[in-house]
Design an enzyme around this catalytic site. Structure first.
Site, PDB file in Angstrom:
ATOM      1  N   ASP A  20      -0.331   5.137   0.791  1.00 27.61           N
ATOM      2  CA  ASP A  20      -0.533   6.134   1.786  1.00 27.61           C
ATOM      3  C   ASP A  20      -0.480   5.710   3.374  1.00 27.61           C
ATOM      4  OD1 ASP A  20      -1.648   8.364  -0.096  1.00 27.61           O
ATOM      5  OD2 ASP A  20      -2.721   6.717  -0.976  1.00 27.61           O
ATOM      6  N   LYS A  50      -6.818  -5.117  -5.048  1.00 24.12           N
ATOM      7  CA  LYS A  50      -5.523  -5.414  -4.336  1.00 24.12           C
ATOM      8  C   LYS A  50      -5.499  -6.986  -4.196  1.00 24.12           C
ATOM      9  CE  LYS A  50      -4.730  -1.127  -1.787  1.00 24.12           C
ATOM     10  NZ  LYS A  50      -4.096  -0.553  -0.577  1.00 24.12           N
ATOM     11  N   ARG A  71     -14.947  11.669  -1.536  1.00 20.11           N
ATOM     12  CA  ARG A  71     -14.078  12.556  -1.391  1.00 20.11           C
ATOM     13  C   ARG A  71     -13.419  13.094  -2.603  1.00 20.11           C
ATOM     14  NH1 ARG A  71     -10.020   8.432   1.382  1.00 20.11           N
ATOM     15  NH2 ARG A  71     -11.399   7.087   0.348  1.00 20.11           N
ATOM     16  N   ASP A  75       0.980  -1.136  -0.006  1.00 22.00           N
ATOM     17  CA  ASP A  75       0.098  -0.033   0.020  1.00 22.00           C
ATOM     18  C   ASP A  75       0.891   1.210   0.063  1.00 22.00           C
ATOM     19  OD1 ASP A  75      -2.515   1.716   0.414  1.00 22.00           O
ATOM     20  OD2 ASP A  75      -1.693   1.745   2.671  1.00 22.00           O
ATOM     21  N   SER A 126      -2.193   0.821  -4.833  1.00 23.55           N
ATOM     22  CA  SER A 126      -2.624   1.657  -4.085  1.00 23.55           C
ATOM     23  C   SER A 126      -4.147   2.122  -4.158  1.00 23.55           C
ATOM     24  CB  SER A 126      -2.074   2.949  -3.938  1.00 23.55           C
ATOM     25  OG  SER A 126      -2.591   3.958  -3.324  1.00 23.55           O
ATOM     26  N   GLY A 127      -5.052   2.465  -3.279  1.00 26.34           N
ATOM     27  CA  GLY A 127      -6.501   2.839  -3.635  1.00 26.34           C
ATOM     28  C   GLY A 127      -6.336   4.643  -4.095  1.00 26.34           C
ATOM     29  N   GLU A 162      -1.778  10.670   3.745  1.00 30.43           N
ATOM     30  CA  GLU A 162      -2.955  10.369   2.842  1.00 30.43           C
ATOM     31  C   GLU A 162      -2.674  11.255   1.683  1.00 30.43           C
ATOM     32  OE1 GLU A 162      -5.016   7.595   3.016  1.00 30.43           O
ATOM     33  OE2 GLU A 162      -3.910   6.654   4.607  1.00 30.43           O
TER      34      GLU A 162
END
Length: 295
Positions: free
Chosen positions: A87, A219, A130, A85, A174-175, A94
């Protein structure tokens, strides 16, 4: 046989010869020890047993020093595939929260991020919510954010570069967003990066993210795909993350490690890092301090 790798908190040397001798005498089943890096990292070897029990026994004997413990089968410790990952794992921030700071919405976005990483709300709708708040942000601020606000987690470059130097494949999964994972993965030294695409028009974010969204399932799928591509056994894989969207990936890896993680993630992972830096994952694989490729 099991190996328990003990690693001191970042910047500290807590594992002297006297401490190791005491642990060898005090912990049931421990048959010996080996120094990996001065008083920073060491192995304890034990007869086959239950890893969590061995970890608990070592922790009880240690007391409460800032030392992380990673227990795994000795024969399976060296890994050939590493997924991470980004962040709050490979970096200290983040990225979406830093983008939100540009429009004065960091507190609002950070609160949503925290709930998503704890698994209190689903990742995909939380991401869309977001990103919608970022409408109007110029993409040009990304370079400024990376330069001025993003910090690499200590030990990360050493971890990736040492594994690659020894034939492993490494992927940043990563998201977050490609505008960040691209330059950050290159700086750290990953083979590849995978993440989400922010949609922009004329260099301005429109408040949308491209489908499909890379989240928890993606992922996991990345790990399975890369494992199959290289013909690896599950035990040859390593993954690290901090949030709920990392849980499936961590569970599928031969060694899934929670990094400064949310409680549910720390409880579910095979191991956790609360004190040491990311180089601890090299010691866990049996690398000595002399073998680490310094960034």
């Amino acid at each position: 046989m099991l190996v328990a790798t003990l690693v001191s908190a970042h910047g500290q040397a807590l594992l002297g010869a006297a401490a190791l001798d005491r642990l060898c005498r005090a912990v049931p089943g421990v048959t010996g020890s080996a120094v990996l890096d001065g008083e920073v990292a060491a192995d304890l070897f034990a007869e086959a047993g239950e890893p969590r029990k061995l970890e608990a026994d070592i922790r009880a004997a240690l007391g409460d020093p800032a030392i992380d413990i990673i227990v795994q089968p000795l024969a399976e410790r060296r890994k050939a595939l590493f997924l991470a990952d980004m962040d709050s794992t490979m970096i200290g921030q983040e990225c979406i929260d830093e983008l939100a700071a540009y429009v004065g919405l960091k507190d609002l976005v950070s609160a949503i991020t925290e709930r998503a990483m704890r698994g209190e709300i689903a990742f995909e709708p939380a991401l869309r919510e977001r990103v919608a708040l970022l409408k109007g942000v110029p993409l040009s601020v990304v370079d400024e954010i990376i330069r001025d606000r993003i910090t690499l987690t200590p030990g990360g470059s050493e971890l990736v570069r040492t594994m690659r130097a020894n034939g492993a494949y490494t992927a940043l999964v990563s998201g977050g967003f490609t505008v960040f994972t691209g330059p950050i993965s290159a700086t750290i030294g990953f083979d590849e990066h995978r993440s989400n695409v922010l949609i922009a028009q004329d260099g301005i974010l429109i408040g949308e993210v491209a489908d499909p969204i890379l989240g928890k399932q993606a992922k996991l799928d990345s790990l399975v795909e890369l494992r199959a591509r290289f013909g690896l056994a599950p035990s040859q894989t390593l993954a690290i993350g901090d949030g709920a969207n990392d849980l499936a990936m961590l569970g599928e890896a031969g060694l899934g490690v929670a990094f400064r993680a949310k409680p549910a993630v720390a409880a579910a992972a095979h191991a956790r890092l609360e004190h040491a830096d990311l180089a601890a994952l090299l010691y866990a694989q049996g690398y000595t301090g002399a073998e680490i490729v310094r960034a």
